[in-house]
Design an enzyme around this catalytic site. Structure first.
Site, short mmCIF file in Angstrom:
data_model
loop_
_atom_site.label_atom_id
_atom_site.label_comp_id
_atom_site.label_asym_id
_atom_site.label_seq_id
_atom_site.Cartn_x
_atom_site.Cartn_y
_atom_site.Cartn_z
CG ASP A 225 -1.88 1.11 1.29
OD1 ASP A 225 -2.74 1.18 0.40
OD2 ASP A 225 -1.81 1.93 2.23
CD GLU A 276 16.57 -14.43 3.01
OE1 GLU A 276 15.92 -15.01 3.92
OE2 GLU A 276 17.26 -13.42 3.21
#
Length: 561
Positions: A225, A276
């Site tokens: 956002d 990751e």
């Protein structure tokens, strides 16, 4: 009381079947606004259990992922975009156990889950901010927000001339613990939403931890956002005559509160965390920028994966304008190797079935219902055009039903905070947030067992999922057919470009491998050479099959070539 878990319950997003490389490059992602999607406990407010029960509808629709608007612990001053605790579920929506069950069920249905992340500001009820107020001037926690002394002899004037997007000053003055007037704090949105100071390392550390919490829970990505707003220009300078905040800033990213170059280092750090995790976790920027070229900066190879294309959302139903923004969008994304994204509606703008029902130039918010038959006809055509373009498409809940905005809500039921503040956003976002109908009958048309938090129009039973299912002319069945065709046709989905063919004025004719799309944006039928074998049309076509086809007004047709 909010519930916390000390360890994640769900494994990696690899638990969801069918995860292939680059899934996000051509994904169709469905936005769920939780309070208005489905009510699982009968209290009139949508919740996570309601969403979970309706997941089969989304799987059957044919979408690839579900984006959930905020469900975090919040005082709800701005429908959950004022977050008090980023690791807790607001009790109105359920618990972390409900979130875990929702993620698991979605993965079993081969749906990915994207959650909203709100890093520009917190709630004024966030523990950091509450302590900053309680401890008064000198509190180290004040450095995690933008506290400043006021101007004037007694500090009675705001620190600068910025105004809130919701209207009024972007600053609110505090009261010190001894009762004396104190410093001011910055809020680009409501006063209940103080902006974080991203120059402080504790803020960056906290959000890296929040990312890992939800990734460990198994979410597949984040919608970020106000992604363009985290970093403010040094010194928070005045703007002058342009003090009013707008979602779109200056033409070169020069507004001191939006689209500052410093945001990109934040997203490089986030990208390293996302990479990751297995299963291609992603992040999507809600970045309001003045040009698509500035938007492309957010999706460079070491930053975020997608960015919303608001230039496309704001384009009128006009062939020349649509072609221009399509070309510009694809051209801007090509150098950075990112997919274009396309969107027509969301929780902040008038639904496109209503937006296209009125003359061009009305903007993305309106209180006018317009010609609903015309709006729906254009909306169906616009959707087929969007789904024919290379890249990823976003759908907003209820658009598959052809829902219009509810433009006649009584003022006393409205809850949009910008409605109550002068000179800000238009303040009519409640109209696109009315709970969607599932059944022909019932007090809330299957949304729940009782009434809904915003009243639904009496005629919505006829627009429900139940009423439209199996009707070959319905908007719901058009969406189902379009998404099924998009999945199986090799010429649709990801890609860097389209080829334009000559067409009459007001008509678009684009070609992709083995596929053509023709769009008539005019109010009269247009005759064209038949491009190929009919695949799908947004409305009824005259009997044809010959060398010439008559395209009805405001229509889109897909062809196999």
């Amino acid at each position: 009381m909010t519930q916390h878990l000390t360890a994640p319950l769900t494994g990696t997003s690899d638990d969801a079947p069918g995860h292939g490389r680059g899934w996000w490059r051509d994904a169709v992602i469905y936005q769920v606004y939780p309070r208005s999607f489905a009510d699982g406990n009968g209290d009139g407010m949508g919740d996570l259990d309601g969403v979970r029960r309706r997941l089969p509808h989304l799987a059957g629709l044919g979408v690839d992922a579900v984006w959930l608007s905020p469900f975090y612990a919040s005082p709800q001053a701005d429908a959950g975009y004022d977050v008090a605790d980023y690791r807790a579920i607001d009790p109105m929506f359920g618990t972390l156990l409900d979130a875990d069950a929702l993620i698991r069920d979605a993965h079993e249905l081969n749906l990915r889950i994207i959650v909203d992340l709100v890093p520009n500001h917190s709630s004024a009820e966030h523990e950091w901010f509450r302590r900053a107020l309680r401890e008064g001037p000198g509190s180290a926690l004040r450095e995690r927000y933008h506290f400043r002394p006021g101007k004037g002899a007694d500090g009675e004037l705001p620190p600068n001339d910025w105004e809130s997007i919701f209207g009024g000053p972007a600053w609110t003055r505090t009261t010190d613990p001894d009762g004396a007037p104190g410093d001011w704090y910055l809020h680009l949105f409501a006063p209940e939403q103080p902006d974080f100071n991203w120059d402080h390392p504790a803020v960056a550390d906290e959000f890296r931890s929040i990312l890992r919490f939800w990734l460990d829970m198994g979410v597949d990505g984040f919608r970020v956002d106000v992604a363009h707003g985290l970093v403010k220009a040094a010194g928070l300078p005045d703007i002058g005559d342009a003090g009013q905040l707008r979602l779109l800033g200056a033409n070169d990213g020069g507004m001191p509160f939006f689209d500052q170059d410093g945001v990109h280092e934040i997203y490089r750090q986030w990208r390293s965390i996302l990479d990751e995790y297995p299963g291609e976790r992603i992040a999507v920027a809600e970045a309001w920028t003045p040009t698509v070229e500035r938007t492309a900066n957010y999706v460079r190879s070491d930053e975020l994966h997608q960015a919303f294309n608001f230039q496309y959302l704001g384009t009128s139903w006009d062939a020349a304008e649509l072609r221009e923004v399509i070309d510009a969008s694809l051209a801007a994304m090509r150098p950075v190797g990112a997919p274009a994204t396309w969107v027509l509606s969301n929780h902040d703008v008038t639904r496109h079935a209503t937006r296209f029902a009125s003359p061009p130039g009305i903007g993305t918010q309106t209180r006018e219902p317009g010609d609903r038959a015309l709006g729906l006809r254009r909306a169906r055509a616009a959707t087929l055009l969007m789904l024919a373009l290379p890249g990823s498409a976003y759908l907003y809940q209820g658009e598959e039903l052809g829902l219009p905005d509810v433009t006649d809500l009584p003022d006393e039921v409205r809850q949009d905070p910008s409605y109550f503040r002068a000179d800000g956003q238009d303040g009519f976002r409640d109209g696109c947030r009315v709970p969607i109908p599932w059944t022909r009958e019932g007090s809330s048309y299957g949304f729940g067992t009782g009434s809904s938090w915003l009243p639904q129009p009496d005629e919505w039973g006829a627009l429900s999922v139940e009423a439209q299912t199996g009707d070959p002319g319905s908007t719901l069945e058009l969406y189902r057919s379009a998404l099924a065709t998009r999945r199986r046709h090799p010429g649709l989905g990801a890609g860097p470009a389209v080829e334009w063919r000559d067409a009459p004025e007001g008509v678009l004719h684009l070609v992709r491998p083995g596929f053509a799309c023709t769009v008539n944006t005019t109010d009269t039928a247009v005759r064209i050479d038949t491009p190929g074998r009919l695949l799908l049309a947004s409305g009824a076509l005259p009997e044809s099959g010959g060398p010439v086809t008559e395209l009805p007004a405001d229509s889109t047709v897909w062809w196999a070539v």
